[in-house]
Design a protein around this motif. Structure first.
Motif, PDB file in Angstrom:
ATOM      1  N   CYS A 170       0.830  -1.197   0.000  1.00 48.65           N
ATOM      2  CA  CYS A 170       0.000   0.000   0.000  1.00 48.65           C
ATOM      3  C   CYS A 170       0.866   1.249   0.000  1.00 48.65           C
ATOM      4  O   CYS A 170       2.058   1.204   0.321  1.00 48.65           O
ATOM      5  N   ARG A 171       0.233   2.333  -0.389  1.00 48.01           N
ATOM      6  CA  ARG A 171       0.869   3.651  -0.375  1.00 48.01           C
ATOM      7  C   ARG A 171      -0.211   4.661  -0.028  1.00 48.01           C
ATOM      8  O   ARG A 171      -1.401   4.358  -0.100  1.00 48.01           O
ATOM      9  N   ALA A 172       0.203   5.844   0.314  1.00 48.20           N
ATOM     10  CA  ALA A 172      -0.761   6.896   0.634  1.00 48.20           C
ATOM     11  C   ALA A 172      -1.512   7.295  -0.636  1.00 48.20           C
ATOM     12  O   ALA A 172      -0.948   7.314  -1.734  1.00 48.20           O
ATOM     13  N   HIS A 173      -2.781   7.626  -0.473  1.00 45.02           N
ATOM     14  CA  HIS A 173      -3.622   8.095  -1.574  1.00 45.02           C
ATOM     15  C   HIS A 173      -3.093   9.446  -2.049  1.00 45.02           C
ATOM     16  O   HIS A 173      -2.697  10.287  -1.238  1.00 45.02           O
ATOM     17  N   ALA A 174      -3.084   9.685  -3.347  1.00 47.39           N
ATOM     18  CA  ALA A 174      -2.531  10.919  -3.912  1.00 47.39           C
ATOM     19  C   ALA A 174      -3.290  12.162  -3.448  1.00 47.39           C
ATOM     20  O   ALA A 174      -2.681  13.202  -3.191  1.00 47.39           O
ATOM     21  N   GLN A 175      -4.618  12.084  -3.346  1.00 42.05           N
ATOM     22  CA  GLN A 175      -5.421  13.246  -2.966  1.00 42.05           C
ATOM     23  C   GLN A 175      -5.739  13.318  -1.469  1.00 42.05           C
ATOM     24  O   GLN A 175      -6.064  14.390  -0.964  1.00 42.05           O
ATOM     25  N   ASP A 176      -5.697  12.203  -0.784  1.00 39.46           N
ATOM     26  CA  ASP A 176      -6.056  12.173   0.634  1.00 39.46           C
ATOM     27  C   ASP A 176      -5.050  11.296   1.371  1.00 39.46           C
ATOM     28  O   ASP A 176      -5.164  10.070   1.359  1.00 39.46           O
ATOM     29  N   GLN A 177      -4.092  11.922   2.019  1.00 39.84           N
ATOM     30  CA  GLN A 177      -3.005  11.200   2.685  1.00 39.84           C
ATOM     31  C   GLN A 177      -3.490  10.301   3.823  1.00 39.84           C
ATOM     32  O   GLN A 177      -2.753   9.428   4.271  1.00 39.84           O
ATOM     33  N   ARG A 178      -4.724  10.500   4.290  1.00 39.91           N
ATOM     34  CA  ARG A 178      -5.264   9.652   5.354  1.00 39.91           C
ATOM     35  C   ARG A 178      -5.665   8.275   4.827  1.00 39.91           C
ATOM     36  O   ARG A 178      -5.780   7.325   5.580  1.00 39.91           O
ATOM     37  N   LYS A 179      -5.887   8.173   3.520  1.00 37.54           N
ATOM     38  CA  LYS A 179      -6.309   6.914   2.908  1.00 37.54           C
ATOM     39  C   LYS A 179      -5.108   6.149   2.373  1.00 37.54           C
ATOM     40  O   LYS A 179      -4.111   6.743   1.971  1.00 37.54           O
ATOM     41  N   LYS A 180      -5.258   4.825   2.347  1.00 34.71           N
ATOM     42  CA  LYS A 180      -4.244   3.953   1.754  1.00 34.71           C
ATOM     43  C   LYS A 180      -4.787   3.381   0.460  1.00 34.71           C
ATOM     44  O   LYS A 180      -5.961   3.041   0.362  1.00 34.71           O
ATOM     45  N   VAL A 181      -3.911   3.260  -0.518  1.00 34.35           N
ATOM     46  CA  VAL A 181      -4.249   2.612  -1.775  1.00 34.35           C
ATOM     47  C   VAL A 181      -3.488   1.298  -1.815  1.00 34.35           C
ATOM     48  O   VAL A 181      -2.268   1.264  -1.628  1.00 34.35           O
ATOM     49  N   PHE A 182      -4.219   0.210  -2.048  1.00 31.22           N
ATOM     50  CA  PHE A 182      -3.612  -1.115  -2.089  1.00 31.22           C
ATOM     51  C   PHE A 182      -3.400  -1.539  -3.534  1.00 31.22           C
ATOM     52  O   PHE A 182      -4.209  -1.240  -4.408  1.00 31.22           O
ATOM     53  N   PHE A 183      -2.277  -2.220  -3.764  1.00 34.87           N
ATOM     54  CA  PHE A 183      -1.947  -2.700  -5.103  1.00 34.87           C
ATOM     55  C   PHE A 183      -1.251  -4.047  -4.990  1.00 34.87           C
ATOM     56  O   PHE A 183      -0.710  -4.407  -3.943  1.00 34.87           O
ATOM     57  N   LEU A 184      -1.319  -4.796  -6.078  1.00 38.16           N
ATOM     58  CA  LEU A 184      -0.689  -6.122  -6.128  1.00 38.16           C
ATOM     59  C   LEU A 184       0.819  -5.999  -6.266  1.00 38.16           C
ATOM     60  O   LEU A 184       1.319  -5.158  -7.009  1.00 38.16           O
ATOM     61  N   THR A 185       1.530  -6.853  -5.573  1.00 35.53           N
ATOM     62  CA  THR A 185       2.968  -6.983  -5.776  1.00 35.53           C
ATOM     63  C   THR A 185       3.188  -7.956  -6.940  1.00 35.53           C
ATOM     64  O   THR A 185       2.235  -8.560  -7.447  1.00 35.53           O
ATOM     65  N   ASP A 186       4.423  -8.121  -7.331  1.00 37.29           N
ATOM     66  CA  ASP A 186       4.714  -9.104  -8.380  1.00 37.29           C
ATOM     67  C   ASP A 186       4.268 -10.502  -7.948  1.00 37.29           C
ATOM     68  O   ASP A 186       3.686 -11.249  -8.734  1.00 37.29           O
ATOM     69  N   LEU A 187       4.515 -10.835  -6.681  1.00 39.21           N
ATOM     70  CA  LEU A 187       4.086 -12.130  -6.166  1.00 39.21           C
ATOM     71  C   LEU A 187       2.562 -12.253  -6.194  1.00 39.21           C
ATOM     72  O   LEU A 187       2.022 -13.297  -6.555  1.00 39.21           O
ATOM     73  N   GLY A 188       1.881 -11.188  -5.853  1.00 40.59           N
ATOM     74  CA  GLY A 188       0.420 -11.187  -5.900  1.00 40.59           C
ATOM     75  C   GLY A 188      -0.103 -11.409  -7.304  1.00 40.59           C
ATOM     76  O   GLY A 188      -1.066 -12.145  -7.521  1.00 40.59           O
ATOM     77  N   ARG A 189       0.552 -10.776  -8.296  1.00 40.90           N
ATOM     78  CA  ARG A 189       0.140 -10.966  -9.692  1.00 40.90           C
ATOM     79  C   ARG A 189       0.411 -12.406 -10.150  1.00 40.90           C
ATOM     80  O   ARG A 189      -0.355 -12.954 -10.923  1.00 40.90           O
ATOM     81  N   GLN A 190       1.463 -13.002  -9.643  1.00 46.54           N
ATOM     82  CA  GLN A 190       1.756 -14.395 -10.007  1.00 46.54           C
ATOM     83  C   GLN A 190       0.671 -15.340  -9.484  1.00 46.54           C
ATOM     84  O   GLN A 190       0.383 -16.352 -10.106  1.00 46.54           O
ATOM     85  N   GLN A 191       0.073 -15.016  -8.365  1.00 45.40           N
ATOM     86  CA  GLN A 191      -0.974 -15.857  -7.783  1.00 45.40           C
ATOM     87  C   GLN A 191      -2.256 -15.839  -8.615  1.00 45.40           C
ATOM     88  O   GLN A 191      -3.088 -16.725  -8.502  1.00 45.40           O
TER      89      GLN A 191
END
Length: 146
Positions: free
Chosen positions: A82-103
């Motif tokens: 996860c990383r901070a949301h671009a417009q709202d630093q209080r929110k987290k944005v979740f994304f797949l890692t390479d391992l997650g994409r392999q699954q």
């Protein structure tokens, strides 16, 4: 039980049976790193890309706190980050890692096995018609204000 009530019961029963078979197939995969419940979140990320925790909870029907706990577990497994949301630093944005994409390949394989069981004995035209009915039901349910 009326015909209208019977359809909901059948859909509910199909969901339960499908879940049992999904879990059985999942348990037979030696390289699997996620559970069936966690796959609800992963499936949204596979389909839609990066999402906030709230968006993931809404898309999966999971309670926000349940989704949050599951996302922390997926992070610890190295499947999402996860990383901070671009417009709202209080929110987290979740994304797949390479391992997650392999699954995803494993998840797709299991889905294909489920489809083979699900549509056994159906003609292609019957599948198309059936799925059109399901989409109408899905649309009807989505239109309701909860």
């Amino acid at each position: 039980m009326s015909q209208l009530q019977n359809g909901g019961y059948i859909i509910h029963n199909i969901k339960l049976l499908n879940g049992r078979l999904y879990n059985k197939l999942l348990s037979q995969e030696k390289d699997i790193l996620f559970t069936a419940e966690q796959n609800k979140l992963l499936a949204v990320l596979y389909e839609k890309g990066d999402q906030t925790g709230t968006d993931l909870a809404l898309a999966t029907g999971l309670a926000t706190n349940t989704a949050s706990i599951m996302l922390k577990k997926l992070e610890s497994l190295g499947l999402v980050d996860c990383r901070a949301h671009a417009q709202d630093q209080r929110k987290k944005v979740f994304f797949l890692t390479d391992l997650g994409r392999q699954q995803e390949e494993i998840a797709l394989h299991i889905s294909e096995e489920l489809d083979q069981v699900f549509y056994q004995g159906f003609l292609p035209a019957e599948i198309k018609e059936f799925e059109a009915y399901l989409q109408r039901i899905q649309h009807n349910l989505a239109q309701k204000d909860y």
